[in-house]
Design an enzyme around this catalytic site. Structure first.
Site, mmCIF file in Angstrom:
data_model
loop_
_atom_site.group_PDB
_atom_site.id
_atom_site.type_symbol
_atom_site.label_atom_id
_atom_site.label_comp_id
_atom_site.label_asym_id
_atom_site.label_seq_id
_atom_site.Cartn_x
_atom_site.Cartn_y
_atom_site.Cartn_z
ATOM 1 C CG HIS A 72 -4.496 -11.162 2.475
ATOM 2 N ND1 HIS A 72 -3.309 -10.465 2.562
ATOM 3 C CD2 HIS A 72 -5.422 -10.255 2.063
ATOM 4 C CE1 HIS A 72 -3.514 -9.199 2.226
ATOM 5 N NE2 HIS A 72 -4.779 -9.037 1.908
ATOM 6 C CB SER B 223 -4.989 -1.299 8.095
ATOM 7 O OG SER B 223 -5.996 -1.923 7.312
ATOM 8 C CG HIS C 283 -8.560 -8.683 0.509
ATOM 9 N ND1 HIS C 283 -7.776 -8.269 1.543
ATOM 10 C CD2 HIS C 283 -9.721 -9.111 1.063
ATOM 11 C CE1 HIS C 283 -8.431 -8.429 2.691
ATOM 12 N NE2 HIS C 283 -9.608 -8.943 2.435
ATOM 13 C CG ASP D 194 -1.345 -6.203 3.122
ATOM 14 O OD1 ASP D 194 -2.212 -6.537 3.941
ATOM 15 O OD2 ASP D 194 -1.593 -5.464 2.150
ATOM 16 C CG HIS E 245 -1.915 -1.189 1.100
ATOM 17 N ND1 HIS E 245 -3.195 -1.045 0.631
ATOM 18 C CD2 HIS E 245 -1.756 -2.509 1.342
ATOM 19 C CE1 HIS E 245 -3.797 -2.222 0.613
ATOM 20 N NE2 HIS E 245 -2.931 -3.146 1.026
ATOM 21 C CB THR F 93 -10.516 -1.097 3.176
ATOM 22 O OG1 THR F 93 -9.882 -2.284 3.620
ATOM 23 C CG2 THR F 93 -11.962 -1.071 3.630
#
Ligand SMILES: CC(C)C[C@H](NC(=O)C[C@H](N)C(=O)O)C(=O)O
Ligand SMILES: [Zn+2]
Ligand SMILES: [Zn+2]
Length: 391
Positions: free
Chosen positions: A226, A291, A197, A287, A65, A101
C-alpha cells in the site's frame, strides 16, 4: 499431452524474440524456432497459434484476500471469498493469500484450506501466516514451525503498522516477528518474508528504517505494501526503495482514493523508475477481495469497496500504454520481481524447466487472450475454460 505455442513474441520478461515453446508435464520443456507441429510425434500434441500475440510469464499476485476480508464497517461489510476465475481472467497463475483486519472470524486453517482448493483447481497458491494483528495467529502456534512445516506458508502478513486498525505493535515486537519469520525462512529455504500493511499513519515506515539500521535483519526480509496510498507515504517509498528496500504498490483502487492523493499505481512505477529506484525493488499486488474502506475524520467507516485481482495487470498495461514504461520493465513487477522476493522456485520467467505458467496477450491492446497454469489452459480466446467446472 504436449502443447506447442507457435510464433508468439516472447517477453520472459526480457524480450527474447519470436519463438515456439513446448509445454509438457506442467513445465516449459523447450524454447526454439520453426518447430513442426508434430515434432513430438507420436505424442498427442495441441498447437496454439501465437501469431500477433505476446507471450508473458504467468502473473504473480503477492497479496490477495482469497478468503475474503473487510468487516471494518460491521458484519455486513465482510467481503466475499475469491473464485478461481477472479484470478485467472486477470492472468494470475500464482497467488499469495492473506488475512487482513479480521483475523478473528477468519481463521488460518480456512485460509490454508482455500489455498489448497485453488491448488486443486490448477493454479499455484501460497499464504502468509497471521493477519493485521500482533501477536500473530499461526497454525502450529509458532512462526518458524509454520513456515518450516506447512508447504503453502512462505512468510507472515499482512502485519499492520501506522494504522488505527493495527495492534500498535512496538519496535521490539516487530523485531521479534521479523526474526522468527527470517529463521523459518532460512531453515526451510523459503523467503520467510514479512508482508507489512502500511496505513495512513504519520509514522509511516520509520520503524523499518530503524529496524534495518539497528538489527542484523536485512531489508530483503520485508515487503511493505500500500506504499502508493497517499503522497507522503509514496515519497517515503521512493526513499526506502532507493536505499535498497522492496516496495509494493496496491493496484485495486477507487476514485475516492485518488481525491485523497493516492498515487495511481501505473504512475507510481513510472515515477519510481524516473527517481532511480532499482526496477528489481518494485512489485505490484492487487489486494483482491480485500476491503477498500473509506473512513471519516472520526475514523468511522463511511463506505467500502472490494479489491479486484484484474487490476493487477490493468495497471501494468496502463504503465506501458499510457505512461510509456517499456513492457519488459513493467512486466517485472508482477513476474520476476515477486518470484525473487518471495523465493518462488521456477516461477516468474519463461525459461526451460520453469513452470508452464503463461499469458498470451494481443500485441497492440495487451488484452488477455489465453492463460495457462502449469500447462493447463484456464482461459482461452478470452473465454473461461476449465476453471468454472466443479467435478
Ligand atoms: C490500500 C487501501 C485502499 C485498502 C487496504 N485494504 C486492506 O488492508 C485489506 C482490508 N483491511 C481487509 O482486511 O480486507 C486498507 O484497508 O487500508
Ligand atoms: Zn492492507
Ligand atoms: Zn490486504
Amino acid at each position: 499431452m504436449i502443447k506447442i505455442i507457435k510464433n508468439a513474441k516472447i517477453y520472459a520478461p526480457e524480450f527474447i524474440g519470436k519463438k515456439d515453446i513446448v509445454l509438457a508435464g506442467g513445465k516449459i520443456l523447450y524454447i526454439g524456432e520453426n518447430l513442426s507441429p508434430n515434432c513430438c510425434f507420436p505424442i498427442e500434441t495441441e498447437v496454439l497459434d501465437g501469431q500477433g500475440k505476446l507471450l508473458l510469464p504467468g502473473f504473480i499476485d503477492n497479496h490477495v484476500h482469497i478468503l475474503g476480508g473487510g468487516g471494518e464497517g460491521g458484519y455486513k461489510t465482510r467481503t466475499p471469498e475469491i473464485s478461481l476465475t477472479d484470478l485467472t481472467k486477470g492472468g494470475i497463475t500464482t497467488v499469495v493469500g492473506c488475512l487482513g483486519t479480521d483475523g478473528t472470524a477468519r481463521s488460518m486453517m480456512s485460509l490454508l484450506a482455500k489455498a489448497k482448493g485453488l491448488r486443486e483447481e490448477g493454479i499455484s497458491a501460497f499464504i502468509y501466516s497471521g493477519s493485521y494483528r500482533v501477536p500473530i495467529t499461526t497454525i502450529t502456534g509458532d512462526i518458524p514451525t509454520d513456515i518450516m512445516s506447512i508447504e503453502e506458508i512462505i512468510g507472515i502478513g499482512e502485519i499492520a503498522v501506522s494504522d488505527h486498525r493495527s495492534s500498535q505493535p512496538s519496535l521490539e515486537e516487530l523485531k521479534r516477528l521479523a526474526a522468527d519469520a527470517r529463521l523459518g525462512g532460512i531453515l526451510s529455504g523459503k523467503a520467510g518474508v514479512v508482508n507489512l500493511h502500511v496505513g495512513d499513519g504519520l509514522r509511516m515506515i520509520d520503524f523499518l528504517f530503524e529496524m534495518i539500521e539497528k538489527t542484523e535483519i536485512p531489508a530483503s526480509q520485508f515487503l511493505p505494501t500500500h506504499m502508493n496510498r497517499n503522497p507522503y507515504l509514496f515519497k517515503e517509498a521512493i526513499r526506502y526503495g532507493k536505499s535498497g528496500g522492496y516496495i509494493d504498490f496496491t493496484t485495486s483502487s477507487d476514485p475516492v482514493f485518488w481525491e485523497e492523493g493516492e498515487v495511481k499505481t501505473s504512475k507510481a512505477l513510472k515515477t519510481c523508475l524516473a527517481e532511480g529506484v532499482p526496477a528489481g525493488n518494485i512489485t505490484f499486488s492487487s489486494d483482491g477481495q480485500g476491503s477498500l474502506p473509506v473512513f471519516n475524520e472520526k475514523r468511522e467507516c463511511i463506505g467500502l469497496g472490494v479489491g479486484k485481482c484484474t487490476s493487477l495487470f490493468d495497471e501494468v498495461r496502463d504503465a506501458v500504454l499510457k505512461d510509456g514504461v517499456p513492457l519488459e520493465i513493467a512486466l517485472r513487477v508482477i513476474t520476476s520481481n515477486p518470484a525473487a522476493v518471495l523465493k518462488l522456485q521456477e516461477k516468474g520467467h519463461i525459461m526451460a524447466g520453469y513452470d508452464a505458467d503463461l499469458v498470451l496477450v494481443s500485441e497492440d491492446s495487451l488484452e488477455i487472450d489465453t492463460v495457462i497454469a502449469k500447462g493447463q489452459i484456464m482461459v482461452h480466446n478470452k473465454g473461461i475454460k476449465v476453471s468454472d467446472t466443479f467435478c
